[in-house]
Design an enzyme around this catalytic site. Sequence first.
Site, PDB file in Angstrom:
ATOM      1  N   ARG A  20      12.545  42.329  -2.885  1.00 56.55           N
ATOM      2  CA  ARG A  20      12.590  40.891  -3.144  1.00 56.55           C
ATOM      3  C   ARG A  20      13.398  40.654  -4.421  1.00 56.55           C
ATOM      4  NH1 ARG A  20       7.784  39.780  -2.106  1.00 56.55           N
ATOM      5  NH2 ARG A  20       7.982  38.426  -0.298  1.00 56.55           N
ATOM      6  N   GLU A  43      13.337  46.533   4.103  1.00 53.76           N
ATOM      7  CA  GLU A  43      13.043  45.128   4.422  1.00 53.76           C
ATOM      8  C   GLU A  43      13.493  44.250   3.257  1.00 53.76           C
ATOM      9  OE1 GLU A  43       9.131  42.291   4.057  1.00 53.76           O
ATOM     10  OE2 GLU A  43       8.825  44.289   4.923  1.00 53.76           O
ATOM     11  N   THR A  72       9.104  38.247   5.147  1.00 55.55           N
ATOM     12  CA  THR A  72       8.692  36.889   4.788  1.00 55.55           C
ATOM     13  C   THR A  72       9.245  35.875   5.795  1.00 55.55           C
ATOM     14  OG1 THR A  72       8.887  37.652   2.483  1.00 55.55           O
ATOM     15  CG2 THR A  72       8.278  35.377   2.792  1.00 55.55           C
ATOM     16  N   LYS A 132       0.967  44.378  10.679  1.00 51.16           N
ATOM     17  CA  LYS A 132       1.003  44.551   9.227  1.00 51.16           C
ATOM     18  C   LYS A 132      -0.323  44.060   8.650  1.00 51.16           C
ATOM     19  CE  LYS A 132       3.248  42.261   5.302  1.00 51.16           C
ATOM     20  NZ  LYS A 132       4.354  41.371   4.904  1.00 51.16           N
ATOM     21  N   GLY A 161      -0.332  47.677  -2.368  1.00 54.03           N
ATOM     22  CA  GLY A 161      -1.173  48.617  -3.092  1.00 54.03           C
ATOM     23  C   GLY A 161      -0.974  50.074  -2.740  1.00 54.03           C
ATOM     24  N   GLY A 181       6.267  48.349  -1.894  1.00 52.01           N
ATOM     25  CA  GLY A 181       7.183  47.585  -2.731  1.00 52.01           C
ATOM     26  C   GLY A 181       7.657  48.375  -3.935  1.00 52.01           C
ATOM     27  N   SER A 182       7.301  47.901  -5.132  1.00 52.91           N
ATOM     28  CA  SER A 182       7.852  48.456  -6.360  1.00 52.91           C
ATOM     29  C   SER A 182       7.418  49.897  -6.628  1.00 52.91           C
ATOM     30  CB  SER A 182       7.462  47.581  -7.553  1.00 52.91           C
ATOM     31  OG  SER A 182       6.051  47.475  -7.662  1.00 52.91           O
TER      32      SER A 182
END
Length: 218
Positions: A20, A43, A72, A132, A161, A181-182
């Site tokens: 993102r 993604e 999203t 998901k 998480g 994610g990160s």
Amino acid sequence: MRKTFSWEAFEKAPIIAIFRNLDSDDLMQVASCFQAAGLSTMEITLNSVNATADISRLVEAFGDVLNIGAGTICDLNDMHEALDAGAQFIVTPISDIDVINFCVAQKIPVFPGAFTPTEIYKSWQMGATMVKVFPAGPMGPGYIKDIQAPLNEIKLLPTGGINEDNIQEYFEAGARAVGVGSALVPKNFLQKKDWEGLTRHLKSFFAAYQKFADSPKG
């Protein structure tokens, strides 16, 4: 000619990386790191700046070796915008029946978001490729195990998480893939433009999954 989703690549590394608002040039570098590390699936969230342009650019450069999708996605307008940009799969934070129906009809992998057992079951009934489970972080791997006990035919993709330390637990609990994610692409590598370091980190993250894949249970 539309570039399609590679299940062979995804099944070797069932990890969806979520991006993102990353710098467009950094995304291209990250894609190269993914290819070098053996990961396959990226993604780009549609609410990112330059999302459709980034998707198009990534698909053009890497669509034959990586799976490039859009996240999203909340309605048909979002979905068509992403598909027109070349997205090879669709991820949603919620379960929208119109989006799922279209993707099923067009044989486009779709990963709709759901949380409760009822939501998860309904998403699967609609034809979700995988469901998901979002947000998975607050509940942990135990929630995935609890859901899989009565609903073991449903393919779950917990998102939120998940990191290198607990990824194996999620797969042991029954997850068929994960969204990360990160933790997968930490900001410090991006800030320093440390692409060699990022590649090493990605290989280490992938190895944490492979411990499960190579185990007797895997």
